[in-house]
Motif scaffolding. Structure first.
Motif, PDB file in Angstrom:
ATOM      1  N   VAL A 162       0.834  -1.205   0.000  1.00 35.26           N
ATOM      2  CA  VAL A 162       0.000   0.000   0.000  1.00 35.26           C
ATOM      3  C   VAL A 162       0.865   1.249   0.000  1.00 35.26           C
ATOM      4  CG1 VAL A 162      -1.740   1.289   1.300  1.00 35.26           C
ATOM      5  CG2 VAL A 162      -1.899  -1.211   1.140  1.00 35.26           C
ATOM      6  N   GLN A 163       1.887   1.266   0.828  1.00 34.59           N
ATOM      7  CA  GLN A 163       2.731   2.450   0.942  1.00 34.59           C
ATOM      8  C   GLN A 163       3.511   2.734  -0.345  1.00 34.59           C
ATOM      9  OE1 GLN A 163       4.961   1.374   4.424  1.00 34.59           O
ATOM     10  NE2 GLN A 163       3.525   2.335   5.843  1.00 34.59           N
ATOM     11  N   GLN A 164       3.890   1.693  -1.062  1.00 31.18           N
ATOM     12  CA  GLN A 164       4.690   1.889  -2.265  1.00 31.18           C
ATOM     13  C   GLN A 164       3.852   2.184  -3.505  1.00 31.18           C
ATOM     14  OE1 GLN A 164       7.730  -1.128  -2.921  1.00 31.18           O
ATOM     15  NE2 GLN A 164       8.033  -1.380  -0.718  1.00 31.18           N
ATOM     16  N   THR A 165       2.566   1.901  -3.473  1.00 35.56           N
ATOM     17  CA  THR A 165       1.746   2.068  -4.681  1.00 35.56           C
ATOM     18  C   THR A 165       0.570   3.023  -4.501  1.00 35.56           C
ATOM     19  OG1 THR A 165       0.278   0.216  -4.138  1.00 35.56           O
ATOM     20  CG2 THR A 165       2.306  -0.301  -5.364  1.00 35.56           C
ATOM     21  N   GLY A 166       0.245   3.387  -3.270  1.00 36.05           N
ATOM     22  CA  GLY A 166      -0.921   4.232  -3.048  1.00 36.05           C
ATOM     23  C   GLY A 166      -2.239   3.509  -3.264  1.00 36.05           C
ATOM     24  N   ALA A 167      -2.219   2.179  -3.191  1.00 33.35           N
ATOM     25  CA  ALA A 167      -3.427   1.387  -3.426  1.00 33.35           C
ATOM     26  C   ALA A 167      -4.456   1.614  -2.319  1.00 33.35           C
ATOM     27  CB  ALA A 167      -3.073  -0.094  -3.514  1.00 33.35           C
ATOM     28  N   ALA A 168      -5.708   1.394  -2.660  1.00 33.73           N
ATOM     29  CA  ALA A 168      -6.778   1.406  -1.667  1.00 33.73           C
ATOM     30  C   ALA A 168      -6.752   0.089  -0.894  1.00 33.73           C
ATOM     31  CB  ALA A 168      -8.128   1.589  -2.347  1.00 33.73           C
ATOM     32  N   ALA A 192      -9.449   4.420   8.320  1.00 30.97           N
ATOM     33  CA  ALA A 192      -8.581   5.596   8.202  1.00 30.97           C
ATOM     34  C   ALA A 192      -7.449   5.273   7.243  1.00 30.97           C
ATOM     35  CB  ALA A 192      -8.029   5.991   9.571  1.00 30.97           C
ATOM     36  N   PRO A 193      -6.872   6.284   6.575  1.00 36.41           N
ATOM     37  CA  PRO A 193      -5.728   6.012   5.689  1.00 36.41           C
ATOM     38  C   PRO A 193      -4.629   5.273   6.431  1.00 36.41           C
ATOM     39  CG  PRO A 193      -6.499   8.269   5.413  1.00 36.41           C
ATOM     40  CD  PRO A 193      -7.238   7.714   6.599  1.00 36.41           C
ATOM     41  N   LEU A 194      -3.959   4.381   5.728  1.00 37.80           N
ATOM     42  CA  LEU A 194      -2.892   3.607   6.345  1.00 37.80           C
ATOM     43  C   LEU A 194      -1.754   4.527   6.754  1.00 37.80           C
ATOM     44  CD1 LEU A 194      -2.360   0.571   6.933  1.00 37.80           C
ATOM     45  CD2 LEU A 194      -0.909   0.575   4.907  1.00 37.80           C
ATOM     46  N   ALA A 195      -1.201   4.287   7.931  1.00 36.27           N
ATOM     47  CA  ALA A 195      -0.109   5.108   8.447  1.00 36.27           C
ATOM     48  C   ALA A 195       1.082   5.096   7.487  1.00 36.27           C
ATOM     49  CB  ALA A 195       0.318   4.601   9.818  1.00 36.27           C
TER      50      ALA A 195
END
Length: 285
Positions: free
Chosen positions: A205-211, A235-238
């Motif tokens: 998630v952090q590397q791609t901005g995926a939902a 909430a958005p992932l930390a």
């Protein structure tokens, strides 16, 4: 053995679930180690045996339904709740990381997702751990690569393929409560006890901005099929890895509490991978 799997796959789902319930209780009664782990894990989460005893039968149903889900040409009936959060992610042009714990029929979660969205948005990519027996490894590799699904091994190559899929705006599926090998996880609380937890879900998630979409696929009574329940992460992932991993564990706990009777309480969630120092107890200096 492959022929036996194919024969079992032709049995109707109600019969498979009935046989699986018996199988689950046989395993529970025959294995003191499995029984102790089941009871200890449930107690760690605050549940008495009476509250989760149905999970004994559901563990057997998980095993019995696998050939049907892997090999039968038609998928069982499955309704979907919460599909709008997935549609919103597609509209935004984002890849999706589907996360589900060892609850209900997690095999059906990805198959139903692929049935609904792979045609328009590309295949779903999932990780699988190859079996040790050659015949079973071949069967799993073929069976899990169903239409709309690409199964990749738990290796660096598999992780790279998942990253590529997300960057193309496609979907991947993970079980983040699966204990990773040493060096591929962090100690994070899970129902109040340190558990070695994979970092892969958070890194993707952090590397791609995926939902992030949370999935829970419940078995319906009497083998009537399944209901897939989908919801976004609250909430958005930390941005930092350690709090992100803890956040995912918290989300998995919440999903399990929605249907504790179908969680795999006998899974060795708190095992310590070889060569890894034991985590300090919660609250220790």
């Amino acid at each position: 053995m492959p022929s036996l799997f194919r024969l079992i796959s032709r049995l109707p789902l109600p019969l498979l679930h009935a046989l699986g319930a018996v199988l689950g209780w046989c395993a529970f009664l025959a294995s003191p180690t499995y029984r102790r782990r089941f009871l200890a894990n449930a107690a760690q989460a605050g549940y008495s045996f009476a509250q989760v005893r149905a999970a004994v039968a559901h563990a057997g149903r998980m095993a019995a339904e696998a050939p049907r889900l892997w090999l039968h040409p038609r998928l069982p009936h499955c309704t979907v709740q919460g599909a709008e959060c997935v549609e919103q992610a597609w509209v935004a042009g984002r890849g999706i990381v589907f996360l589900t714990p060892h609850i209900g029929c997690f095999e059906m979660s990805v198959q139903q997702g692929a049935r609904l969205w792979a045609g328009a948005h590309g295949p779903f990519t999932i990780l699988y751990r190859p079996a040790r027996q050659p015949w079973l490894a071949r069967l799993m590799e073929t069976a899990r690569s169903r239409p709309g699904i690409v199964a990749v091994p738990t290796s660096l190559q598999g992780v790279r393929q998942m990253l590529k899929s997300l960057r193309r705006g496609q979907a991947v599926g993970l079980l983040p409560d699966q204990v990773p090998p040493a060096g591929l996880g962090l100690w994070a609380p899970f129902f109040g006890r340190p558990a070695y937890t994979m970092t892969l879900a958070a890194r993707l998630v952090q590397q791609t901005g995926a939902a992030v979409i949370l999935a829970r696929c419940e078995r319906l009574p009497w083998g009537r099929g399944y209901q897939l329940r989908l919801q976004p992460l609250q909430a958005p992932l930390a941005a930092e890895l350690e709090p992100a991993v803890a956040q995912i564990n918290t989300a998995m706990e919440a999903l399990i509490r929605q249907s504790p009777q179908q969680y795999l309480w006998g899974y060795a969630r708190y095992k310590q991978p070889r060569g890894l120092p034991q985590a300090a107890p919660e609250g220790a200096a």
